[in-house]
Design an enzyme around this catalytic site. Structure first.
Site, PDB file in Angstrom:
ATOM      1  CB  SER A  16      -0.801  -0.073   1.305  1.00  0.00           C
ATOM      2  OG  SER A  16      -0.397   0.007   2.407  1.00  0.00           O
ATOM      3  CG  ASN A  17       3.521   2.777   3.142  1.00  0.00           C
ATOM      4  OD1 ASN A  17       3.217   3.773   3.192  1.00  0.00           O
ATOM      5  ND2 ASN A  17       3.428   2.053   3.909  1.00  0.00           N
ATOM      6  NE  ARG A  68      18.599 -11.733   7.885  1.00  0.00           N
ATOM      7  CZ  ARG A  68      18.679 -11.933   9.151  1.00  0.00           C
ATOM      8  NH1 ARG A  68      19.653 -11.461   9.818  1.00  0.00           N
ATOM      9  NH2 ARG A  68      17.771 -12.298   9.867  1.00  0.00           N
ATOM     10  CG  ASN A 110      11.676   1.243   7.751  1.00  0.00           C
ATOM     11  OD1 ASN A 110      11.292   0.648   6.892  1.00  0.00           O
ATOM     12  ND2 ASN A 110      11.705   1.202   8.979  1.00  0.00           N
ATOM     13  CG  HIS A 112       8.586   1.435  12.914  1.00  0.00           C
ATOM     14  ND1 HIS A 112       8.900   0.252  12.702  1.00  0.00           N
ATOM     15  CD2 HIS A 112       8.270   1.725  14.152  1.00  0.00           C
ATOM     16  CE1 HIS A 112       8.518  -0.350  13.992  1.00  0.00           C
ATOM     17  NE2 HIS A 112       8.158   0.540  14.633  1.00  0.00           N
TER      18      HIS A 112
END
Length: 197
Positions: A16-17, A68, A110, A112
């Site tokens: 959605s962002n 990672r 980011n 949050h």
């Protein structure tokens, strides 16, 4: 509009962002080019959104890599190939390592769903409700490799009502994210916000 400032969006879920950023670009409110979506879940809705918009994707499964660091090296290479100026983490649910943080520090942000430093990590909305705070909100911050610990760029607060549930609070927090994140990206793209080393 030049759209010469290129961003990559990292997301793991519905996106959605990501959609809010794309909508802001398409409406002319955000003068950037979305050059890449990075997603760790091949079946995530955000991948469908990117495909519909014709935005290139780097989609991977973490279990296909030994570490990672291994998949992050591939991501860094792709970011360089796409000449990305800013990385935007928008619901990306993987911890990242120095392989990604170090070359991108100061160009990596980011969003949050809490007023950091309160309630970092997963389930921030649930954490806020369980703790009983009266105010929460949204934070956009630089990523420094810690758990939501990087320098804060912008915040917007939101009152918690006695009737709020995790679902109702999330439904009021997400629209704030969808406005605040594109605003911050626009300011960074315009050179109005820079990280002071």
């Amino acid at each position: 509009m030049s759209k010469s400032f290129r961003i990559a969006v990292f997301a793991s879920g519905s996106g959605s962002n990501f959609q809010a950023i794309a909508d802001a670009v398409n409406a002319g409110r955000l003068d950037v080019h979305i050059g890449l979506l990075v997603c760790d879940r091949p079946k995530a809705q955000v991948v469908e959104r990117a495909n519909k918009l014709g935005i290139p994707t780097f989609v991977f499964r973490a279990k296909d890599y030994a570490s990672r660091e291994q998949y992050e090296r591939e991501i860094v290479q792709r970011l360089e190939e796409e000449q990305i100026d800013l990385v935007v983490m928008a619901g990306y649910m993987r911890l990242i390592t120095s392989v990604l943080v170090e070359p991108w520090y100061g160009r990596l942000i980011n969003v949050h769903p809490s007023l950091l430093p309160a309630f970092p990590g997963l389930d921030a909305i649930k954490q806020a409700l369980n703790y009983g705070v009266k105010v929460t909100g949204v934070t956009v911050h630089y990523v420094d490799g810690g758990m939501d610990t990087g320098p804060i760029i912008a915040q917007q607060s939101l009152d918690i009502t006695p009737e709020d549930t995790e679902e109702s609070l999330a439904a009021r927090i997400h629209p704030i994210e969808h406005v605040l994140l594109p605003q911050v990206i626009a300011q960074i793209a315009a050179g109005k916000i820079k990280l002071n080393p």
